[in-house]
Design an enzyme around this catalytic site. Structure first.
Site, PDB file in Angstrom:
ATOM      1  N   ALA A 143      -3.916  -8.180  -2.967  1.00 29.18           N
ATOM      2  CA  ALA A 143      -4.018  -8.890  -1.560  1.00 29.18           C
ATOM      3  C   ALA A 143      -3.258  -9.791  -1.193  1.00 29.18           C
ATOM      4  O   ALA A 143      -3.120 -10.639  -1.941  1.00 29.18           O
ATOM      5  CB  ALA A 143      -5.557  -9.209  -1.352  1.00 29.18           C
ATOM      6  N   GLY A 144      -2.264  -9.523  -0.295  1.00 28.12           N
ATOM      7  CA  GLY A 144      -1.138 -10.675   0.068  1.00 28.12           C
ATOM      8  C   GLY A 144      -0.608 -10.986  -0.915  1.00 28.12           C
ATOM      9  O   GLY A 144      -0.024  -9.936  -1.822  1.00 28.12           O
TER      10      GLY A 144
ATOM     11  N   LYS B  77      -8.029  -1.255  -5.508  1.00 28.71           N
ATOM     12  CA  LYS B  77      -7.686  -2.575  -4.687  1.00 28.71           C
ATOM     13  C   LYS B  77      -8.912  -3.540  -4.799  1.00 28.71           C
ATOM     14  O   LYS B  77      -9.750  -3.359  -4.338  1.00 28.71           O
ATOM     15  CB  LYS B  77      -7.621  -1.878  -3.204  1.00 28.71           C
ATOM     16  CG  LYS B  77      -7.712  -3.181  -2.065  1.00 28.71           C
ATOM     17  CD  LYS B  77      -6.099  -3.385  -1.788  1.00 28.71           C
ATOM     18  CE  LYS B  77      -6.105  -4.389  -1.002  1.00 28.71           C
ATOM     19  NZ  LYS B  77      -4.767  -4.920  -0.417  1.00 28.71           N
TER      20      LYS B  77
ATOM     21  N   THR C   9       0.813  -1.232  -0.038  1.00 28.26           N
ATOM     22  CA  THR C   9      -0.139  -0.064  -0.064  1.00 28.26           C
ATOM     23  C   THR C   9       0.815   1.283   0.152  1.00 28.26           C
ATOM     24  O   THR C   9       0.783   2.358  -0.737  1.00 28.26           O
ATOM     25  CB  THR C   9      -0.805   0.061   1.258  1.00 28.26           C
ATOM     26  OG1 THR C   9      -1.802  -1.155   1.267  1.00 28.26           O
ATOM     27  CG2 THR C   9      -1.712   1.274   1.324  1.00 28.26           C
TER      28      THR C   9
ATOM     29  N   ASP D  26      -6.930   0.237   2.412  1.00 28.48           N
ATOM     30  CA  ASP D  26      -5.878   0.459   1.512  1.00 28.48           C
ATOM     31  C   ASP D  26      -6.159   1.595   0.311  1.00 28.48           C
ATOM     32  O   ASP D  26      -5.271   2.292   0.128  1.00 28.48           O
ATOM     33  CB  ASP D  26      -5.322  -0.693   0.751  1.00 28.48           C
ATOM     34  CG  ASP D  26      -4.602  -1.865   1.849  1.00 28.48           C
ATOM     35  OD1 ASP D  26      -4.579  -1.309   2.987  1.00 28.48           O
ATOM     36  OD2 ASP D  26      -4.277  -2.752   1.268  1.00 28.48           O
TER      37      ASP D  26
ATOM     38  N   GLU E 233      -3.452  -2.733  -6.468  1.00 27.16           N
ATOM     39  CA  GLU E 233      -2.713  -3.165  -5.349  1.00 27.16           C
ATOM     40  C   GLU E 233      -3.363  -4.647  -5.154  1.00 27.16           C
ATOM     41  O   GLU E 233      -4.432  -4.875  -4.976  1.00 27.16           O
ATOM     42  CB  GLU E 233      -2.668  -2.575  -3.817  1.00 27.16           C
ATOM     43  CG  GLU E 233      -2.004  -3.265  -3.229  1.00 27.16           C
ATOM     44  CD  GLU E 233      -2.150  -2.552  -1.595  1.00 27.16           C
ATOM     45  OE1 GLU E 233      -2.907  -1.483  -1.434  1.00 27.16           O
ATOM     46  OE2 GLU E 233      -2.156  -3.570  -0.726  1.00 27.16           O
TER      47      GLU E 233
HETATM   48  N1  LIG Z   1       9.390   1.958   4.478  1.00 24.28           N
HETATM   49  C1  LIG Z   1       8.443   1.891   5.574  1.00 24.28           C
HETATM   50  N2  LIG Z   1       8.846   2.503   6.795  1.00 24.28           N
HETATM   51  C2  LIG Z   1       8.125   2.437   7.924  1.00 24.28           C
HETATM   52  N3  LIG Z   1       6.796   1.883   7.947  1.00 24.28           N
HETATM   53  C3  LIG Z   1       6.433   1.204   6.784  1.00 24.28           C
HETATM   54  C4  LIG Z   1       7.112   1.287   5.476  1.00 24.28           C
HETATM   55  N4  LIG Z   1       6.551   0.685   4.762  1.00 24.28           N
HETATM   56  C5  LIG Z   1       5.396   0.076   5.064  1.00 24.28           C
HETATM   57  N5  LIG Z   1       5.428   0.584   6.408  1.00 24.28           N
HETATM   58  C6  LIG Z   1       4.230   0.331   7.264  1.00 24.28           C
HETATM   59  O1  LIG Z   1       4.382  -1.172   7.457  1.00 24.28           O
HETATM   60  C7  LIG Z   1       2.644  -1.494   7.454  1.00 24.28           C
HETATM   61  C8  LIG Z   1       2.409  -2.518   6.309  1.00 24.28           C
HETATM   62  O2  LIG Z   1       2.520  -1.939   5.159  1.00 24.28           O
HETATM   63  P1  LIG Z   1       1.503  -2.009   4.175  1.00 24.28           P
HETATM   64  O3  LIG Z   1       0.160  -1.755   4.603  1.00 24.28           O
HETATM   65  O4  LIG Z   1       1.944  -0.886   2.909  1.00 24.28           O
HETATM   66  O5  LIG Z   1       1.710  -3.276   3.649  1.00 24.28           O
HETATM   67  P2  LIG Z   1       0.545  -4.087   2.387  1.00 24.28           P
HETATM   68  O6  LIG Z   1       1.645  -5.078   1.774  1.00 24.28           O
HETATM   69  O7  LIG Z   1      -0.058  -3.112   1.770  1.00 24.28           O
HETATM   70  O8  LIG Z   1      -0.184  -5.062   3.569  1.00 24.28           O
HETATM   71  P3  LIG Z   1      -1.585  -5.719   3.016  1.00 24.28           P
HETATM   72  O9  LIG Z   1      -1.263  -7.089   2.486  1.00 24.28           O
HETATM   73  O10 LIG Z   1      -2.302  -5.885   4.302  1.00 24.28           O
HETATM   74  O11 LIG Z   1      -2.422  -5.130   1.711  1.00 24.28           O
HETATM   75  C9  LIG Z   1       1.702  -0.048   7.604  1.00 24.28           C
HETATM   76  O12 LIG Z   1       1.680   0.131   8.691  1.00 24.28           O
HETATM   77  C10 LIG Z   1       2.899   0.802   6.916  1.00 24.28           C
HETATM   78  O13 LIG Z   1       2.645   2.040   7.322  1.00 24.28           O
HETATM   79 MG   LIG Z   2      -1.964  -3.244   1.418  1.00 23.67          MG
END
Ligand SMILES: Nc1ncnc2c1ncn2[C@@H]1O[C@H](COP(=O)(O)OP(=O)(O)OP(=O)(O)O)[C@@H](O)[C@H]1O
Ligand SMILES: [Mg+2]
Length: 240
Positions: A122-123, A38, A17, A56, A120
């Site tokens: 999912a997973g 999404k 995300t 997201d 985006e």
């Molecule tokens: N570079 C970063 N520095 C700090 N925090 C981060 C960073 N990248 C992601 N995060 C934090 O890590 C968490 C997971 O990131 P994100 O939600 O983007 O993952 P995702 O892969 O989209 O997850 P999902 O599978 O649930 O969609 C969030 O709280 C996000 O703010």
């Molecule tokens: Mg996400």
């Protein structure tokens, strides 16, 4: 960049995300009418009026300062489920199967009205969607070039290389990998993070398009912009 991008990940909570929203910001800053999508959101919230709030998607819209009407919003996140679990399980629990045809129709509706989609996943790439379909099948259906988001620390190599194999086995065009760290590096794993980027690029026959280090909590968008600067240009060059 005609059509857009599919932002895949090596798993859940790897930064998809954050990277998708960051790329959306950068595309829009370059004058591209990009919108986030999404297609399948689990862990969604149901509003009192019956409409869904997809976390997201909301984050991407707010990061890009975008507002959309209700009809558009419905196409941006066509399949929302309350249970925070794998899509196949959430769909089964709520008795509403995920329909790839409907997602493809929404993507087409959006593509007719906007310059690019930033979709985006999912997973991870082999997450099941139910009825025999996997996330990678949805990606093949939408046929957008793929950016894989991966952590850079211990364990990332195997997950990233497996994901690249699965994407290529479906004939998907992989533009490259964005390394994103959702936790701070320790002194012990800094050398691993350094080398993993090189190893993923070399063994996975791909490019590291950008590295986003751990940016603290909460993450400030201007710092994401800085770390992703150059990424959209590299993507555009890769798409030509
Ligand atoms: N570079 C970063 N520095 C700090 N925090 C981060 C960073 N990248 C992601 N995060 C934090 O890590 C968490 C997971 O990131 P994100 O939600 O983007 O993952 P995702 O892969 O989209 O997850 P999902 O599978 O649930 O969609 C969030 O709280 C996000 O703010
Ligand atoms: Mg996400």
């Amino acid at each position: 960049m005609s059509g857009g991008l599919f932002i895949a990940g090596t798993g859940t909570s790897v930064g998809k995300t954050l990277v998708a929203a960051g790329l959306l910001r950068r595309l829009r800053a370059r004058g591209v009418d990009a919108v986030p999508m999404k297609p399948v959101q689990t862990g969604a919230l149901r509003r009192a009026d019956g409409s869904w709030l997809a976390p997201d998607l909301e984050l991407a819209l707010s990061a890009a300062g975008l507002t959309v009407d209700a009809e558009t919003r419905a196409h941006l996140s066509p399949f929302c489920y309350a249970p925070a679990c794998s899509p196949h399980l959430a769909a089964r629990i709520e008795g509403r199967p995920i329909e790839l045809d409907r997602i493809a129709a929404s993507a087409q509706w959006l593509a007719q009205r906007h310059g690019a989609l930033v979709v985006e996943a999912a997973g991870g790439v082999l997450v099941p969607l139910g009825e025999g379909a996997l996330m990678v099948d949805l990606m093949a259906r939408l046929a957008l070039p793929v950016v894989l988001v991966s952590p850079s620390g211990l364990g990332a190599l195997n997950h990233a290389l497996l994901s690249l194999e699965a994407l290529r086995a479906r004939g998907l065009a992989v533009l490259g990998v964005v390394l994103c760290d959702t936790a701070p590096a320790s002194a012990e794993d800094r050398y691993i993070r350094e080398d993993n980027g090189r190893a993923i690029a070399e063994i996975g026959r791909t490019r590291v398009l950008a590295r986003v280090p751990y940016l603290g909590d909460p993450v400030a968008w201007p710092s994401v912009d800085r770390w992703l600067s150059g990424c959209v240009e590299a993507l555009e060059a890769g798409c030509r």
